[in-house]
Design an enzyme around this catalytic site. Structure first.
Site, PDB file in Angstrom:
ATOM      1  N   ASP A  90     -32.639 -31.833  35.247  1.00 31.38           N
ATOM      2  CA  ASP A  90     -33.897 -31.032  35.070  1.00 31.38           C
ATOM      3  C   ASP A  90     -34.172 -29.687  35.717  1.00 31.38           C
ATOM      4  O   ASP A  90     -34.344 -28.653  35.213  1.00 31.38           O
ATOM      5  CB  ASP A  90     -35.193 -31.772  34.971  1.00 31.38           C
ATOM      6  N   GLY A  91     -33.704 -29.793  37.081  1.00 30.99           N
ATOM      7  CA  GLY A  91     -34.008 -28.466  37.663  1.00 30.99           C
ATOM      8  C   GLY A  91     -32.844 -27.320  37.399  1.00 30.99           C
ATOM      9  O   GLY A  91     -33.239 -26.471  37.257  1.00 30.99           O
TER      10      GLY A  91
END
Length: 182
Positions: A90-91
């Protein structure tokens, strides 16, 4: 900033954008070099896509990771590719969307690791991912990204106290990583 994110493959008729049947798809690939397994996942993804007639284009950081010449800045993907594939979590997805800039085409995340809410599939589903892309069997989920600035007064006039905890793993930044927090 708005973006299009490929969702899980649909079980019924395609919700695709109709690009696969008209010409050879160009897939731009961004990868988080700090993720264990990024190189092997990138190789496997390229093989899965190219075996289905797609052309793959690496961003400059992914090209360096693969020790290959070339690669283009992610900010130029809008002119060069039809879909962006992001290898990480996600990052990495959030970082990639910032690097892509005004990219109004599908962005698909391939999770390398444990859990991903923004990613479309895992690194164990690369063949299914490639098949979904080339057969236009996917959903597009439009997302909005907000940009915010946090300002604190020096007098500490209420609100949350300043954090004494470092956001960096181990308390120190890794300046060599393009994926580290700013």
């Amino acid at each position: 900033m708005r973006g299009k994110y490929l969702g899980k493959p649909s079980s019924s008729r395609s919700y695709g954008v109709g690009i696969a049947s008209h010409f050879i798809l160009k897939i731009g690939i961004l990868a988080n070099p700090d993720k264990p397994g990024a190189v092997s996942t990138l190789n496997d993804l390229r093989q899965a896509l190219e075996s289905r007639g797609c052309t793959t284009i690496l961003d400059d950081q992914a090209a360096r990771l693969m020790d290959e010449p070339g690669g283009i800045p992610a900010s130029l993907f809008a002119q060069e590719v039809d879909v962006a594939a992001v290898l990480g979590g996600d990052g990495t997805m959030l970082n990639a969307v910032l690097r892509l800039g005004d990219f109004r085409k599908p962005v698909a995340g391939i999770n390398i690791g444990t859990l991903g809410f923004l990613t479309s599939c895992t690194d164990e589903e690369l063949d299914a991912f490639a098949e979904s892309i080339t057969s236009e069997n996917y959903r597009i989920s439009e997302r909005t990204m907000l940009q915010a600035t946090v300002r604190r007064s020096r007098k500490g006039s209420g609100g949350f106290p300043p954090s004494t905890r470092s956001p960096w793993p181990g308390g120190k930044p890794r300046p060599s990583s393009p994926w580290a927090l700013p």
